[in-house]
Design a protein around this motif. Sequence first.
Motif, short mmCIF file in Angstrom:
data_model
loop_
_atom_site.label_atom_id
_atom_site.label_comp_id
_atom_site.label_asym_id
_atom_site.label_seq_id
_atom_site.Cartn_x
_atom_site.Cartn_y
_atom_site.Cartn_z
N PHE A 1 0.99 -1.04 -0.09
CA PHE A 1 0.14 -0.04 -0.03
C PHE A 1 0.75 1.20 0.20
O PHE A 1 0.67 2.12 -0.70
N ASN A 2 1.78 1.17 0.79
CA ASN A 2 2.57 2.54 0.75
C ASN A 2 3.61 2.72 -0.17
O ASN A 2 3.47 3.78 -0.82
N LYS A 3 4.05 1.69 -1.05
CA LYS A 3 4.52 2.20 -2.22
C LYS A 3 3.59 2.49 -3.11
O LYS A 3 4.00 3.56 -4.11
N PHE A 4 2.24 2.00 -3.38
CA PHE A 4 1.49 2.45 -4.09
C PHE A 4 1.01 3.91 -3.97
O PHE A 4 1.04 4.63 -4.75
N TYR A 5 0.96 4.30 -2.95
CA TYR A 5 0.62 5.60 -2.18
C TYR A 5 1.55 6.57 -2.47
O TYR A 5 1.34 7.76 -3.18
N HIS A 6 2.73 6.33 -2.55
CA HIS A 6 4.02 7.14 -2.84
C HIS A 6 4.07 7.46 -4.39
O HIS A 6 4.64 8.35 -4.67
N GLU A 7 3.69 6.45 -5.08
CA GLU A 7 3.80 6.41 -6.58
C GLU A 7 2.45 7.01 -7.47
O GLU A 7 2.71 7.17 -8.55
#
Length: 588
Positions: free
Chosen positions: A541-547
């Motif tokens: 989720f956090n990777k998705f959020y940052h991208e």
Amino acid sequence: MKTLLELITMEMRGAFAKAGYDEELAKVTLSNRPDLCEYQCNGAMAGAKRYQKPPFMIAEEVAENLQDSVYFEAVDVVKPGFINLKLSPNCVSDYLNEMAAKEKLGVEEEAVPNIIIIDYGGPNVAKPLHVGHLRSAIIGESVKRIIRFKGNRVIGDIHLGDWGYQMGLIITELKRRRPDLPYFDEGFEGEYPKEAPFTIGELEEIYPTASAYAKENEEYREEALHATYLLQNGCRGYRAIWEHIMNVSVTDLKKNYERLNVEFDLWKGEADAQKYIPDMVQMLKDKGYARYDEGALVVDVQEETDNKEVPPCMILKSDGAALYDTTDLATLVEREKDYQPDAVIYVVDKRQEMHFTQVFRCAKKTGIVRQEVDLKFLGFGTMNGKDGKPFKTREGGVMRLESLIRDINEEMYKKIMDNRTVEEDEAERTAQTVGLAAIKYGDLSNQASKDYIFDVDRFTSFEGNTGPYILYTIVRIKSILAKHQENGGGLEELAVRPAENEYEKALMLQVLKFNDVLEAVYEELAPHKLCAYIYELANEFNKFYHETKILSEEDEEKKSGYIALLVLTRRVLELCIGLLGFEAPERM
Ligand code: ARG
């Protein structure tokens, strides 16, 4: 609803069968090289010998049959004969939307619910709760919730240690201090006072004092042993003191467990089992299971296939006193009578494994429980301090649970105040919520049977594989969703849309695994696998959020797809932490 692994395994079986190979070869697993593929099947390798064919050829024939499958975007055959699978974005989003429509997110309940008793907690009345009891409570609570979630009838029993020598010690010390109390007047025939002659604070002081004193003073020890004997043999005054100890202690225990978010259905204890002992002993003698060994009554439980000694189960000491084995057997008599469970699971320190081996064998051998009852020992390791030795206070004493919780909460409070997202009065409550998650996740993320190091600094960190990190991720999602609502957006009736980039797809694939993971967690009673799953989910989720621009996405349809994915991710995360036994705050 079938899990995705089940669905694509069925698809794979069809492809194997169509190519003329045994469907049993068509086992699909999650890929262990996520960089290469998402799922994989190694069945061609297993079939090579049997069909006298290079595995690569088998794999190619099978893959050919999957070219039109709605499930896959790519089916690649890789030497020597792996079949690598990539799900089609449409299949993934369809599946997620189907999951979202289900109350249990696609987890199926047992068709026939089992009756399962979980014996956990196991505190000893009147002795302070210490960290050793923490693991049993944390693991047992999670296991209970997981099994219950699968639709079984689960009964959590605290199984209090309420019948032992500690009671005799307290009675003896009380008698020394207050010999005038009616409980010690043998001629007393009236009603004993309703009010206990001590508070919980006093009780907690009386026990260690008496215990230390008995270690030095032989006469005092004898007296305490005798008091224990009198209590266990019906002395009216002592029984009345016992009731007081129970009331005061249980009230306090309830408060403590409530703080831990741990809830028992039954508050039974060793004392409740005592009345089943005489008949049970008689049965063991009558049916010839028990024999005398140097005056003690024992039941042999050694089996031919054992490669180490399993000593006999001890039923009665030579003075006729019952023991730990006896009480646990009698408790099984009681459980059979009251519940006829399909399984009884004991969440206890693994150092007690031999005791349970003896008890289980004796219970089966003598018909105390039915043959088909699954008696399971879920032994856990020791919680150690940073020095690798059993957890102690700074001063070197036994760490009390309350102090440990206080230490963690203070640490959390500091961090939360530093973050400045919460007001001071809310910070305290938030610190408790996050502190509990830190403790529980720190424990549950390790395989239960292993020892682990309780590291306050690591467990309270907002980064890395910790409870606070998981909560932080949930809070982040909640805050995005709240902003979306403030902007006038809705959260209902949205659909996840096929993924358009790798981060989005990676997150979706991780969400998608939920029900498959849950099946494994349930089968293996392994909360640590649920922790590993949500850690990865939080990372994705956090990777998705940052991208990804989520709220500022201009394409409304695309944005609504993101929001749907966030709503579902949050649901999965919250469901999982609920099964682990903690919850997320609104802000932190
Ligand atoms: N009271 C025990 C202890 O503190 C644990 C009880 C475990 N359960 C059982 N059925 N024996 O060691």
